[in-house]
Design a protein around this motif. Structure first.
Motif, mmCIF file in Angstrom:
data_model
loop_
_atom_site.group_PDB
_atom_site.id
_atom_site.type_symbol
_atom_site.label_atom_id
_atom_site.label_comp_id
_atom_site.label_asym_id
_atom_site.label_seq_id
_atom_site.Cartn_x
_atom_site.Cartn_y
_atom_site.Cartn_z
ATOM 1 N N SER A 1 107.970 -38.748 35.212
ATOM 2 C CA SER A 1 108.686 -37.943 34.189
ATOM 3 C C SER A 1 108.200 -36.367 34.361
ATOM 4 C CB SER A 1 108.371 -38.342 32.820
ATOM 5 O OG SER A 1 106.913 -38.176 32.216
ATOM 6 N N ALA B 1 110.393 -35.379 37.465
ATOM 7 C CA ALA B 1 111.876 -35.390 37.234
ATOM 8 C C ALA B 1 112.198 -33.882 36.201
ATOM 9 C CB ALA B 1 112.362 -36.415 36.271
ATOM 10 N N SER C 1 117.189 -36.803 37.689
ATOM 11 C CA SER C 1 117.064 -37.898 36.927
ATOM 12 C C SER C 1 115.619 -38.671 37.156
ATOM 13 C CB SER C 1 118.304 -38.953 37.252
ATOM 14 O OG SER C 1 118.201 -39.533 38.347
ATOM 15 N N ASP C 2 115.427 -39.589 36.089
ATOM 16 C CA ASP C 2 114.150 -40.023 36.112
ATOM 17 C C ASP C 2 114.106 -41.379 37.283
ATOM 18 O OD1 ASP C 2 112.943 -39.013 34.114
ATOM 19 O OD2 ASP C 2 113.428 -40.564 32.550
ATOM 20 N N ARG C 3 115.587 -41.731 37.583
ATOM 21 C CA ARG C 3 115.709 -42.809 38.588
ATOM 22 C C ARG C 3 115.472 -42.271 39.840
ATOM 23 N NH1 ARG C 3 121.012 -46.806 38.883
ATOM 24 N NH2 ARG C 3 120.241 -47.972 40.753
ATOM 25 N N SER C 4 115.793 -41.123 40.047
ATOM 26 C CA SER C 4 115.674 -40.163 41.423
ATOM 27 C C SER C 4 114.177 -39.805 41.705
ATOM 28 C CB SER C 4 116.680 -38.727 41.442
ATOM 29 O OG SER C 4 117.986 -39.121 41.315
#
Length: 436
Positions: A385, A388, A394-397
């Motif tokens: 986090s 990010a 994004s957290d996903r990236s």
């Protein structure tokens, strides 16, 4: 071209005679008697010279103050293989029964040739050597050297001294010390002078090389875009004033072009280690800036490289500076100047981006993002986090990039088991300093 020659008084007339025909070079001679004299005359004249030429390794090593480095090309007269063996052959002709094990050489560390000669002799035939100049007190090295020679002779360990220290010869004569002075030949001095002159010419060409800068910024409020642009332009002009107007700044519709030379760029970036322009622009301002610098064999190539470097910064979505050199070497990301280098900055300094890409099997973009995040916060560990948030992705990236970095050894992972939080422990990502 102004070159300073730092040499003992005894060598002045000879060196002046050898270098008398260099009409295109201004040689400035600075004779000295002691190390204190040498240091003083070097400090007083170093800024006015294009290069420094020392009579030997001792002068080269002792002219600098603690922690100082030579800002311009620096050379010293080093004995060639021909010089050494020519003198040694002459000595052995005159003294065929000379026992090398009863000889002291005080310039062993100066040349690999001499080191190889000593190491190839049978152990019981090797001369006594001084392996390191630090065995002497550097502030009084001539007197220390004389005392050491005298001590060896008085103890009966040696019969002859081989020396390169011309400043000691008068004392050797006064004290009755048997010695041979190994002098560097005219040919070697001329060859070294030619190498130095060529190095100065290359340094001048490199320092005056055209550099192009391409600065863009991210600003969403279209109605205030013009006023923002004017404010940035004003800050750039203010920065240039502090730089004594060494930059040529051109403002376009939504970007700025900056032209200067490599010497100025190296000064601005602390030899490509940091960038103080972006912090100057972003002070009390949340605008994201992307600055690319490019060098090239001509203006067009420098311009293209600068724009490519700026696009790399844009892909990070975070203020940063990159430099793309004419040999395709990428330097960056550079952020604000820091007194203590972060592990990320050390990594960039020690290992080229091409080497990292080959070693890690990751794209430049993803390597940049990881290093930039760690450099921004100057921390040794980050959560996904944190990552990010820093890169505004994004957290996903963030998880995807960090997972790839972990798999390829750019980061390692450790669990947070000390926070006392319930459930699965948080993961901390640690930059792998082992890559250094």
């Amino acid at each position: 071209m102004n070159i300073g020659i730092f040499l003992p008084h005894f060598s002045l007339n000879r060196i002046q005679h050898i270098l008398r025909e260099y009409n295109e070079v201004n040689f400035h001679y600075y004779p000295y008697q002691t190390i204190e004299d040498l240091k003083a005359v070097y400090q007083a004249n170093k800024d006015h010279l294009d290069a420094y030429f020392f009579s030997g390794q001792l002068a080269y090593m002792t002219a600098l103050s603690d922690g100082e480095t030579y800002p311009k090309p620096a050379y010293y007269m080093k004995m060639s293989e021909a010089d050494f063996y020519r003198k040694l052959f002459k000595i052995l002709l005159e003294h065929p029964h000379l026992d090398l094990s009863r000889v002291f050489i005080d310039f062993y560390q100066e040349s690999e040739i001499i080191q190889r000669f000593v190491e190839e002799l049978p152990v019981d035939k090797r001369p006594i050597i001084t392996k390191d100049l630090t065995e002497y007190s550097m502030d009084d090295i001539y007197n220390e050297s004389i005392k050491y020679h005298e001590k060896l002779h008085a103890s009966g360990k040696i019969d002859w001294s081989f020396t390169r220290f011309v400043n000691t010869l008068e004392d050797f004569d006064n004290k009755g010390i048997n010695y041979f002075h190994f002098e560097i030949s005219d040919e070697t001095i001329i060859q070294t002078a030619n190498e130095m002159i060529n190095a100065v010419r290359i340094d001048h060409l490199k320092s005056n090389q055209i550099v192009y800068g391409y600065l863009t910024f991210e600003f969403d409020n279209a109605s205030l875009l013009e006023s923002k642009f004017l404010a940035i332009h004003s800050k750039l002009l203010e920065y240039n004033y502090h730089m004594k107007n060494q930059l040529i700044i051109d403002a376009s519709k939504n970007y700025f072009e900056i032209t200067t030379n490599r010497s100025v760029l190296e000064n601005m970036t602390n030899n490509f280690a940091s960038c103080d322009l972006l912090p100057y622009l972003s002070k009390e301002d949340s605008t994201i800036f992307h600055l690319g610098w490019g060098t090239g064999r001509n203006f067009t190539e420098a311009q293209i490289n600068a724009k490519r470097a700026s696009r790399i910064s844009e892909s990070n979505q975070l203020s940063s500076t990159y430099i793309l050199l004419e040999d395709e070497q990428l330097v960056g990301p550079l952020t604000g100047a820091q007194h203590n280098e972060t592990p990320a900055r050390q990594l960039l300094k020690m290992v080229s981006m091409d080497t990292l890409r080959e070693r890690l099997n990751m794209s430049n973009d993803r390597i940049h993002k990881v290093l930039l995040a760690f450099d921004q916060v100057n921390l040794k560990e980050l959560t996904s986090s944190d990552f990010a948030s820093l890169l505004q992705i994004s957290d996903r990236s963030a998880n995807r990039i960090l997972k790839e970095a972990e798999e390829n050894g750019l980061v390692t992972v450790k669990d947070d088991r000390e926070s006392g939080l319930q459930g699965r422990p948080r993961k901390f990502y640690v930059l792998n300093e082992g890559l250094l």
